[in-house]
Design a protein around this motif. Sequence first.
Motif, short mmCIF file in Angstrom:
data_model
loop_
_atom_site.label_atom_id
_atom_site.label_comp_id
_atom_site.label_asym_id
_atom_site.label_seq_id
_atom_site.Cartn_x
_atom_site.Cartn_y
_atom_site.Cartn_z
N SER A 6 32.75 -15.06 -8.44
CA SER A 6 31.88 -15.81 -7.53
C SER A 6 30.84 -14.91 -6.87
N HIS A 7 31.08 -13.60 -6.84
CA HIS A 7 30.15 -12.68 -6.20
C HIS A 7 29.04 -12.24 -7.15
N ARG A 8 29.18 -12.54 -8.43
CA ARG A 8 28.14 -12.14 -9.38
C ARG A 8 26.94 -13.08 -9.25
N PRO A 9 25.72 -12.53 -9.13
CA PRO A 9 24.56 -13.40 -8.98
C PRO A 9 24.31 -14.19 -10.25
N PRO A 10 23.70 -15.38 -10.14
CA PRO A 10 23.36 -16.16 -11.33
C PRO A 10 22.53 -15.32 -12.29
N LEU A 11 22.64 -15.62 -13.59
CA LEU A 11 21.98 -14.81 -14.61
C LEU A 11 20.47 -14.76 -14.41
N VAL A 12 19.86 -15.88 -14.07
CA VAL A 12 18.40 -15.89 -13.88
C VAL A 12 18.00 -14.93 -12.76
N GLU A 13 18.76 -14.93 -11.67
CA GLU A 13 18.46 -14.02 -10.55
C GLU A 13 18.63 -12.57 -10.99
N GLU A 14 19.66 -12.32 -11.80
CA GLU A 14 19.91 -10.95 -12.28
C GLU A 14 18.75 -10.48 -13.17
N VAL A 15 18.29 -11.35 -14.06
CA VAL A 15 17.19 -10.99 -14.96
C VAL A 15 15.89 -10.83 -14.16
N THR A 16 15.68 -11.72 -13.19
CA THR A 16 14.48 -11.63 -12.34
C THR A 16 14.44 -10.29 -11.63
N ALA A 17 15.60 -9.85 -11.14
CA ALA A 17 15.68 -8.56 -10.43
C ALA A 17 15.37 -7.41 -11.38
N LYS A 18 15.81 -7.50 -12.62
CA LYS A 18 15.53 -6.43 -13.59
C LYS A 18 14.04 -6.36 -13.92
N LEU A 19 13.42 -7.52 -14.10
CA LEU A 19 11.99 -7.55 -14.40
C LEU A 19 11.19 -7.05 -13.20
N ARG A 20 11.61 -7.44 -12.02
CA ARG A 20 10.94 -6.99 -10.79
C ARG A 20 11.00 -5.47 -10.69
N ALA A 21 12.14 -4.89 -11.03
CA ALA A 21 12.30 -3.44 -10.95
C ALA A 21 11.38 -2.74 -11.94
N LEU A 22 11.20 -3.32 -13.13
CA LEU A 22 10.30 -2.73 -14.12
C LEU A 22 8.86 -2.71 -13.62
N ILE A 23 8.49 -3.75 -12.90
CA ILE A 23 7.13 -3.82 -12.34
C ILE A 23 6.98 -2.85 -11.18
N HIS A 24 7.94 -2.89 -10.28
CA HIS A 24 7.86 -2.08 -9.06
C HIS A 24 7.86 -0.59 -9.38
N SER A 25 8.59 -0.20 -10.43
CA SER A 25 8.69 1.22 -10.80
C SER A 25 7.43 1.72 -11.49
N GLY A 26 6.60 0.79 -11.96
CA GLY A 26 5.41 1.19 -12.69
C GLY A 26 5.62 1.28 -14.20
N GLU A 27 6.85 1.01 -14.65
CA GLU A 27 7.10 1.04 -16.10
C GLU A 27 6.26 -0.03 -16.80
#
Length: 226
Positions: A6-27
């Motif tokens: 129950s503590h694991r975030p929904p998959l869409v939120e998890e993927v959104t966070a990964k994509l956001r990190a790729l943008i924020h890091s400049g990759e």
Amino acid sequence: MSLTASHRPPLVEEVTAKLRALIHSGEWPLQQRIPAEPELMAALGISRGTLREAIKALAHSGMLDVRRGDGTYVRATSEISGAAQRMYQDHSGEHILEVRVGLDTQAARLAARHATAGDIAAMHELLAARRVAWLAEDFSTWASADWDFHLMVAKASANPLLHELYVSFGVVFSADLLRQQRRKGFDGLPHEGHGELLEAISARDEAAAVESVTRNLNSCAEWLRE
């Protein structure tokens, strides 16, 4: 009873966070197209529907720009920057400049207080690149170097929120700078507002740094009124 699942975030939120990190890091750089859907689906091990929901969320926040028939491009490095860019479309250049006065003067003051030797060296390099580009009449590179100098000042403030807010002015600033460049007699290498600001930051002179920025922005305000 186990609470792990129950503590694991929904998959869409998890993927959104990964994509956001790729943008924020400049990759994934600003204004560049992100990888195609099949490549991202394979890399992340997700379905097309999940990927599209994540991209839709980041497009809604202003970080991505989905262009039908062309792909998806990075529009902003954060939700704050994306929202700010949308807001600027509804306000005049004069109002935007008035907001910049507050950000620029504070960035200059804090940079004079906190800039490292590395920050100062980077500013010198950017002004040198700006000069070379102007003399070569490479005005796109000149505008980019000019903007990167201002961004470095904001970064040197050691206030990450101020820097993030300042980043959001990028598109507006560059467009205004290139419009100014096309004016007859425009000087693309003024010592005021750039060289003087760097001298003040290097000398740890907060008052002089603020004064330099104020003069530069007053000049911009006069240009807007013409």
